[in-house]
Design a protein around this motif. Sequence first.
Motif, PDB file in Angstrom:
ATOM      1  N   THR A   1       0.832  -1.194   0.000  1.00 53.80           N
ATOM      2  CA  THR A   1       0.000   0.000   0.000  1.00 53.80           C
ATOM      3  C   THR A   1       0.868   1.246   0.000  1.00 53.80           C
ATOM      4  O   THR A   1       1.920   1.268   0.648  1.00 53.80           O
TER       5      THR A   1
ATOM      6  N   TRP B   1       1.177   4.015   4.021  1.00 54.47           N
ATOM      7  CA  TRP B   1       1.791   3.234   5.099  1.00 54.47           C
ATOM      8  C   TRP B   1       1.269   3.654   6.475  1.00 54.47           C
ATOM      9  O   TRP B   1       0.962   2.828   7.318  1.00 54.47           O
TER      10      TRP B   1
ATOM     11  N   VAL C   1      -4.994  -0.393  -1.707  1.00 50.78           N
ATOM     12  CA  VAL C   1      -4.267  -1.653  -1.782  1.00 50.78           C
ATOM     13  C   VAL C   1      -3.719  -1.845  -3.190  1.00 50.78           C
ATOM     14  O   VAL C   1      -4.484  -1.883  -4.165  1.00 50.78           O
TER      15      VAL C   1
ATOM     16  N   ARG D   1      -1.560   5.126   7.384  1.00 43.65           N
ATOM     17  CA  ARG D   1      -2.948   4.750   7.655  1.00 43.65           C
ATOM     18  C   ARG D   1      -3.068   3.260   7.968  1.00 43.65           C
ATOM     19  O   ARG D   1      -3.829   2.855   8.846  1.00 43.65           O
ATOM     20  N   LEU D   2      -2.299   2.441   7.264  1.00 44.73           N
ATOM     21  CA  LEU D   2      -2.327   1.004   7.537  1.00 44.73           C
ATOM     22  C   LEU D   2      -1.822   0.701   8.940  1.00 44.73           C
ATOM     23  O   LEU D   2      -2.426  -0.091   9.674  1.00 44.73           O
ATOM     24  N   GLN D   3      -0.712   1.334   9.332  1.00 45.50           N
ATOM     25  CA  GLN D   3      -0.165   1.077  10.661  1.00 45.50           C
ATOM     26  C   GLN D   3      -1.140   1.493  11.754  1.00 45.50           C
ATOM     27  O   GLN D   3      -1.279   0.813  12.775  1.00 45.50           O
TER      28      GLN D   3
ATOM     29  N   HIS E   1     -11.329   1.685   6.554  1.00 44.35           N
ATOM     30  CA  HIS E   1     -10.326   2.735   6.728  1.00 44.35           C
ATOM     31  C   HIS E   1      -9.853   3.296   5.388  1.00 44.35           C
ATOM     32  O   HIS E   1      -8.908   4.082   5.348  1.00 44.35           O
TER      33      HIS E   1
ATOM     34  N   ILE F   1      -8.119   2.155   2.982  1.00 45.14           N
ATOM     35  CA  ILE F   1      -6.683   1.956   2.752  1.00 45.14           C
ATOM     36  C   ILE F   1      -6.483   1.492   1.315  1.00 45.14           C
ATOM     37  O   ILE F   1      -7.001   0.441   0.915  1.00 45.14           O
TER      38      ILE F   1
ATOM     39  N   LEU G   1      -9.737  -2.993   5.973  1.00 46.88           N
ATOM     40  CA  LEU G   1      -9.109  -2.252   4.880  1.00 46.88           C
ATOM     41  C   LEU G   1     -10.118  -1.346   4.189  1.00 46.88           C
ATOM     42  O   LEU G   1      -9.813  -0.198   3.840  1.00 46.88           O
TER      43      LEU G   1
END
Length: 332
Positions: free
Chosen positions: A243, A246, A292, A248-250, A288, A290, A285
């Motif tokens: 992604t 980074w 991909v 937002r994923l964390q 939020h 996110i 995912l």
Amino acid sequence: MPMVRAGHALTPAPDPPVLEVRGLTKRYGRRVVLRDLSITLERGQVLGLLGPNGAGKTTAICALLGLVRPDAGEIRVLGIDARRAAHQALRHVGALVESPTFYPYLSGWENLAILARLRSVPERQIAQALHLVGLPQAAHQRVGTYSLGMRQRLAIAAAILHEPALLVLDEPTNGLDPQGIVEVRELVRDLAAGGQTILLCSHVLAEVQQTCSHVLILARGETVATGALADLLTGNRTFRLRTPDWARLQAALQQLPWVQVLEENGELMRLLIPPDRHEAFSRLLVEHAIPVLELCREETTLEQFFLAMTEAEGTPSSETARRRPIWSRLRR
């Protein structure tokens, strides 16, 4: 089939497993070569018995075939106690152990006819066995002219001549060329599809992965892994996620304590996600938003799984294997 009473009606009792082994143990002096081995095989299943040299595979097979007397444990074939009634139980077992030997100057049919007379098997079953292994056209050809693959097929025909419930194959592709390996692999698949139960011992892990429904891995005489092959290789899959967002994923992963981060490398992250949480992870995912770029599962091969469970540098005990999470042993 025995009947059991369910309420006021009689219903058939379930058939016993084709092979049931419980607590099988063998010692030579103080050395324990096989400890507490347990196996359950149902009709049509193909079990790959695996392990490094000296793991106890040969001892296990010899115990099942009555060639070695175990110190403890039970062996039952179709519910028959193989330790107390070996002759009766072994009538339901066929085996190919090591290299097959035949009279080279006799035909395949004539070699099987000798075995049929020794076993009091009707002659019609010779043709049936040759058909099952794909040798009807070479039935009357001298065995001395057979290829190695054809000889292995004939050996399997000899093993199934008396229509056993359990077929034991010890290294059936040993010494074969690629074509012979393919022939034996397809034969094992066909037999299993027809309902034959098979215990297969082999070092060729790629072949085991393509032919077996279940595996049991031995190391130092102990079982370190056992179960349906699909479950063992997919129950602990890792995911590759790429992604550009980074941060937002964390932040999102902080809400998922059951996701373990195995590796971070730029936009790429390798994650361990429990099998029953895949849908929940996908929802996160989306919720939020996110982005991909890539999301895929990383397949574990039987070779990777085998090496992780047996450890090339000294096999851990089964207790050590239980303490260490499987994902940590598959990060190779």
